[in-house]
Design a protein around this motif. Structure first.
Motif, PDB file in Angstrom:
ATOM      1  N   PHE A 143       0.875  -1.021  -0.205  1.00 42.47           N
ATOM      2  CA  PHE A 143       0.116  -0.002   0.020  1.00 42.47           C
ATOM      3  C   PHE A 143       0.814   1.134   0.083  1.00 42.47           C
ATOM      4  N   THR A 144       0.324   2.305  -0.320  1.00 49.07           N
ATOM      5  CA  THR A 144       0.954   3.543  -0.382  1.00 49.07           C
ATOM      6  C   THR A 144       0.655   4.541   0.502  1.00 49.07           C
ATOM      7  N   ILE A 145       1.342   5.927   0.826  1.00 47.35           N
ATOM      8  CA  ILE A 145       0.729   6.774   1.612  1.00 47.35           C
ATOM      9  C   ILE A 145      -0.286   7.459   0.874  1.00 47.35           C
ATOM     10  N   GLY A 146      -0.162   7.715  -0.544  1.00 47.67           N
ATOM     11  CA  GLY A 146      -1.252   8.501  -1.269  1.00 47.67           C
ATOM     12  C   GLY A 146      -2.322   7.607  -1.326  1.00 47.67           C
ATOM     13  N   LEU A 147      -2.271   6.409  -1.649  1.00 49.86           N
ATOM     14  CA  LEU A 147      -3.396   5.661  -1.484  1.00 49.86           C
ATOM     15  C   LEU A 147      -4.299   5.513  -0.240  1.00 49.86           C
ATOM     16  N   TYR A 148      -3.525   5.493   0.989  1.00 52.43           N
ATOM     17  CA  TYR A 148      -4.101   5.620   2.179  1.00 52.43           C
ATOM     18  C   TYR A 148      -4.745   7.016   2.408  1.00 52.43           C
ATOM     19  N   THR A 149      -4.134   8.190   1.888  1.00 55.78           N
ATOM     20  CA  THR A 149      -4.806   9.366   2.092  1.00 55.78           C
ATOM     21  C   THR A 149      -6.036   9.383   1.397  1.00 55.78           C
ATOM     22  N   SER A 150      -5.983   8.730   0.017  1.00 58.62           N
ATOM     23  CA  SER A 150      -7.538   8.735  -0.679  1.00 58.62           C
ATOM     24  C   SER A 150      -8.354   8.007   0.158  1.00 58.62           C
ATOM     25  N   PHE A 151      -7.859   6.533   0.808  1.00 62.41           N
ATOM     26  CA  PHE A 151      -8.897   5.933   1.324  1.00 62.41           C
ATOM     27  C   PHE A 151      -9.467   6.165   2.665  1.00 62.41           C
ATOM     28  N   SER A 152      -8.430   7.279   3.245  1.00 65.41           N
ATOM     29  CA  SER A 152      -9.014   7.765   4.623  1.00 65.41           C
ATOM     30  C   SER A 152      -9.987   8.798   4.446  1.00 65.41           C
TER      31      SER A 152
END
Length: 544
Positions: free
Chosen positions: A273-282
């Motif tokens: 997983f990436t930080i960018g994807l986690y930001t979108s996910f959150s």
């Protein structure tokens, strides 16, 4: 109590504005569709622009695109909520009109035993229905649409993490909902207590003159204070329920977010997983959990409105005074028969009238004579259909009053009651009240025929004199004459005068008696009085 099914009851009121309502719904869905890509673009910027290409041109492009979507969402959301606000006001006012109309149709047996302030408070609850279309609830609708779109986007980003979010959402919802168990019960109690307090307020304002004269301030305040204390107690209980509810939602939200963070961090450490994807996910998680929270808090927003709808329908579903009365009086009333009539106002009181019998025919001028409290005024209320006899029958042209439509009956009866009520407006407005087929010229002609020209001209502005509240602006005698002219205007089949000379000045008494002596009545004249002097024109007396 406060069931969401109650919302279905406002559908008849929405139908008239269904086009606007549908446009608002469409706007809400479109608003959600516009905002769905935004979290994805934010994640893309972090992973592919900030950490990847480091291109300013690409950064400006995506920032501009996100800004454009925000502006578009703002415009669509504003338009949709404005439309819902319009629908809200129209629907609320339609409900107010319907409730007032229903109250006017309710039987006096209910109205006379219910405090006017209490009924007024219940009518005021129409305003609570507007909450259904409030920005917070429109936001809830938008949040639900957003949540569905966000869930789809989350599964495209990471199936496992999305699955955990979907599993946590109902847990979060039910835990939040469970904490609101007693809220609606307390709210119902508070609304009832508030209606009772409003009834007490109405009584104080309505009887303020007598309270002053009788030095009843302390006694009245004591009664008011007891009802006020009851309302305060229930309001505090409601506030406590809300606080527990909100804090439970907050802790559930925080714990759910923490679990998602833990799983996402493990996936990032493993390189899955990436930080960018986690930001979108959150950002998508916020929408899903926000929708769950919105559904859980529906009890604090929509359910009170549902409760108000149910309480309003308690009035709207009541049987009106014309329920089952299908007989229409199409011909002139030639006779009245009262056969073994008995009546009492409620089961805890004695009979006001006992086994009364008499008959009146067209052309007769009848005096109902008896001491105060003997039942004369009560009989009048029975004759005009305000109440129904406990026993016996009242017949008009041999038709039972219990089957006659009250409107068709009252169209043929003119009445001057013992307590004159005048409405805000001019003297002319009050004379023409309920008589749409008559005009000023008809009133002026009648006043001439009754030799009341000089009397009416003595009013400050004649027929255009203003009456501010009840009889404020005119004397008791003037009010009696105004009501008398109103009763005579349409040449009714029956004219009833309830104590027309008992509480008036000598001039008004002489005016009324001269009119009764010198004018021919083609129908039936009924005079209720315990004073018999100068009643030579009477040709029939019924003793009470």
């Amino acid at each position: 109590m406060g069931s969401l099914k109650s919302l279905l009851k406002i559908i008849p009121f929405i139908k008239k504005y269904r086009l606007f309502f549908c446009i608002g719904i469409a706007g809400t869905i479109l608003c959600s569709a516009v905002s769905v890509p935004i979290p994805y673009f934010i994640g893309y910027i972090l992973d592919n622009v900030v950490e990847g290409s480091k291109s300013y041109k690409e950064l400006y492009y995506y920032i501009g695109l996100i800004a454009l979507l925000y502006v578009l969402r703002y415009a669509i959301s504003f338009a949709a909520q404005y439309i819902f606000a319009k629908v809200s006001n129209e629907v609320t006012n339609e409900m107010r009109y319907s409730v007032i109309s229903k109250v006017l149709d309710l039987p006096m047996s209910y109205l006379s035993n219910t405090e006017k302030g209490y009924i007024q408070s219940r009518i005021g609850e129409c305003g609570n229905v507007s909450v259904v279309f409030s920005p917070s609830n429109i936001g809830l609708l938008l949040g639900l649409v957003d949540a569905v779109a966000a869930a789809i986007a989350m599964f495209s980003l990471n199936f496992k993490l999305a699955l955990v979010t979907v599993i946590l959402s109902p847990v979060f919802y039910f835990s939040s909902k469970a904490s609101a168990g007693g809220f609606m019960k307390v709210t119902h109690q508070m609304m009832e207590s508030n209606a009772v307090l409003n009834g007490e307020c109405f009584e104080i304002i309505n009887g303020i003159e007598d309270i002053k004269v009788l030095n009843g301030k302390e006694n009245q305040l004591k009664r008011f204070k007891s009802k006020l204390d009851d309302l305060v107690k229930k309001s505090i209980k409601q506030s406590k329920s809300i606080l527990v509810f909100i804090e439970n939602i907050t802790i559930a939200n925080n714990m759910g977010t923490l679990i998602i963070l833990l799983i996402a961090a493990i996936l990032i450490i493993k390189g899955q997983f990436t930080i960018g994807l986690y930001t979108s996910f959150s950002l998508y998680i916020g929408r899903v959990f926000g929708a769950s929270q919105g559904l859980a808090t529906v009890g604090t927003t929509i359910k009170p409105a549902c409760l108000s709808i149910e309480r309003l329908y308690e009035l709207l579903d009541m049987k009106g005074e014309n329920e089952g009365k299908t007989e229409i009086l199409e011909s002139n009333i030639d006779s009245i028969k009262v056969e073994n009539v008995s009546f009492r106002y409620n089961s805890n009181t004695k009979n006001v009238i006992n086994s009364l019998n008499f008959e009146i025919s067209k052309g007769e001028k009848v005096l109902l004579r008896g001491e105060n409290g003997s039942g004369k005024s009560t009989l009048i209320k029975l004759l005009v259909g305000l109440y129904t006899p406990e026993e016996g029958k009242i017949l008009f042209n041999d038709k039972d009053l219990s089957t006659i439509n009250n409107k068709s009956l009252r169209d043929r009866i003119g009445i001057v009651s013992q307590s004159i009520f005048l409405f805000r407006g001019t003297v002319l407005d009050n004379i023409l009240y309920g008589q749409n087929q008559k005009k000023r010229e008809d009133v002026e002609l009648l006043i001439k025929q009754l030799n009341l020209d000089s009397y009416i001209k003595r009013l400050p502005n004649g027929l255009d004199s203003e009456i501010s509240q009840n009889t404020a602006g005119v004397s008791g005698g003037q009010a009696q004459v105004i009501a008398f002219v109103r009763a005579m205007l349409l040449n009714k089949d029956i004219v009833i005068l309830d104590e027309p000379i008992s509480n008036v000045d000598v001039e008004t008494r002489d005016i009324v008696l001269n009119i009764l002596k010198n004018n021919e009545f083609k129908g039936i004249l009924i005079v209720v009085s315990h004073i018999v002097d100068n009643m030579e024109f009477i040709n029939k007396v019924i003793e009470f």
